[in-house]
Design an enzyme around this catalytic site. Structure first.
Site, PDB file in Angstrom:
ATOM      1  N   ASN A  33       1.526  -4.097   8.087  1.00  0.00           N
ATOM      2  CA  ASN A  33       2.122  -4.418   6.793  1.00  0.00           C
ATOM      3  C   ASN A  33       2.898  -3.238   6.229  1.00  0.00           C
ATOM      4  O   ASN A  33       4.029  -3.385   5.746  1.00  0.00           O
ATOM      5  CB  ASN A  33       1.039  -4.844   5.804  1.00  0.00           C
ATOM      6  CG  ASN A  33       0.409  -6.169   6.176  1.00  0.00           C
ATOM      7  OD1 ASN A  33       1.025  -7.000   6.830  1.00  0.00           O
ATOM      8  ND2 ASN A  33      -0.823  -6.355   5.782  1.00  0.00           N
TER       9      ASN A  33
ATOM     10  N   HIS B 237      -0.685   7.390   3.442  1.00  0.00           N
ATOM     11  CA  HIS B 237       0.593   6.798   3.841  1.00  0.00           C
ATOM     12  C   HIS B 237       1.712   7.748   3.426  1.00  0.00           C
ATOM     13  O   HIS B 237       1.795   8.135   2.254  1.00  0.00           O
ATOM     14  CB  HIS B 237       0.802   5.446   3.154  1.00  0.00           C
ATOM     15  CG  HIS B 237      -0.298   4.467   3.408  1.00  0.00           C
ATOM     16  ND1 HIS B 237      -0.507   3.864   4.631  1.00  0.00           N
ATOM     17  CD2 HIS B 237      -1.274   3.974   2.589  1.00  0.00           C
ATOM     18  CE1 HIS B 237      -1.533   3.054   4.559  1.00  0.00           C
ATOM     19  NE2 HIS B 237      -2.019   3.106   3.325  1.00  0.00           N
TER      20      HIS B 237
ATOM     21  N   ALA C 124       0.799  -1.223   0.000  1.00  0.00           N
ATOM     22  CA  ALA C 124       0.000   0.000   0.000  1.00  0.00           C
ATOM     23  C   ALA C 124       0.829   1.270   0.000  1.00  0.00           C
ATOM     24  O   ALA C 124       0.287   2.363  -0.135  1.00  0.00           O
ATOM     25  CB  ALA C 124      -0.935   0.000   1.209  1.00  0.00           C
TER      26      ALA C 124
END
Length: 275
Positions: free
Chosen positions: A198, A228, A132
């Site tokens: 993750n 992110h 991601a």
């Protein structure tokens, strides 16, 4: 690569198969999917949806021995941390490359050491896609020059943190401004907030390590989607990369980018030019 194995038949696997069916230069020879016995029908339906555009031969397996007997040249894990721990070392020890998207499972030193040993025994590689988050190629290059500081910031709308330890720290429904509720190492973040494990673990393993990568987690009422951000200072370059992730339609807890990241790794094994 002509034969692919996939562990899991959920939203992540659906994204991977959808991308491959559209982007493969030619259908694969075979695709095998490993699922628990109770999910065989789900796996069959998923493979039937993409059909011959994905692979000439398509199989659902409910036991690992039969799955490995299909002789995949690479296996992509799309089923979560438990699947990494349950199947990872067996796949690698069988001489098959393993693509792990649930990188947070490797925040546990024992799990990482076991998989590394199995990869060495099998003469193959444990491959960790970016998932991601972005910028891990630049981070890995900067690492060779010497890293000074690496920080990952995960920012989500307040209610996206429901069901996590953030609920004990904040009144999520009443927040009116962005609030940092966790600051610590990537290892601590992976342990206390496994939903972000993750991404934090991927950034850490690509760069400064689990105990030297800083993590900030933020509940932000001004955020529309999950954000992110990776900030790096190094001898070669300083940079900040931010991604606004879109959720998988079939599983809102899964990032669409993560599934496409797995598909990209598979495509790089098929195409004549890998980038």
């Amino acid at each position: 690569m002509r034969r692919l194995g996939v562990i899991g038949a959920g939203g992540m696997a659906e994204t991977v198969f959808s991308a491959l069916a559209e982007a493969l230069p030619a259908p694969l020879e075979a695709v095998s999917v490993l699922v628990p016995p109770g999910s065989a029908d789900k796996g069959e339906a998923l493979l039937a949806r993409f059909g011959a555009a994905l692979a000439a031969s398509r199989s659902v397996r409910t036991d690992r021995a039969t799955f490995l007997a299909d002789a995949p040249e690479a296996v992509a894990e799309c089923a979560g941390h438990g699947a990494v721990r349950e199947h990872g070392d067996a796949v690698l020890a069988a001489g098959i490359d393993l693509i792990v998207i649930s990188v947070g499972a490797l925040a546990d030193d024992a799990t990482l050491a076991r998989l590394e040993a199995a990869a060495a025994a099998g003469g193959v590689r444990l491959v960790l896609p970016a998932g991601a988050v972005g910028g891990l190629d630049a981070l890995g290059a900067a690492k060779l020059s010497g890293l000074e500081e690496v920080t990952y910031t995960g920012r989500k709308p307040p209610l996206a943190w429901r069901g996590t330890a953030a609920e004990r720290l904040l009144d999520l429904a009443a927040l009116t401004e962005a609030t940092i509720f966790f600051e610590g190492t990537a290892r601590e973040a992976a342990t206390q907030f496994p939903q972000n494990a993750n991404v934090a673990a991927a950034v850490a393993l690509a760069g400064a390590g689990l105990d030297s990568t800083r993590v900030r987690l933020v509940a932000d009422p001004g955020a529309q989607r999950n954000l992110h951000e990776v900030s790096v200072r190094s001898a070669a370059a300083n940079f900040t990369i931010q991604l606004e992730g879109r959720p998988s339609p079939s599983n809102p807890k899964t990032s669409l980018t993560a599934g496409y990241s797995v598909a990209r790794e598979v495509l790089n094994r098929v195409r004549k030019v890998a980038i």
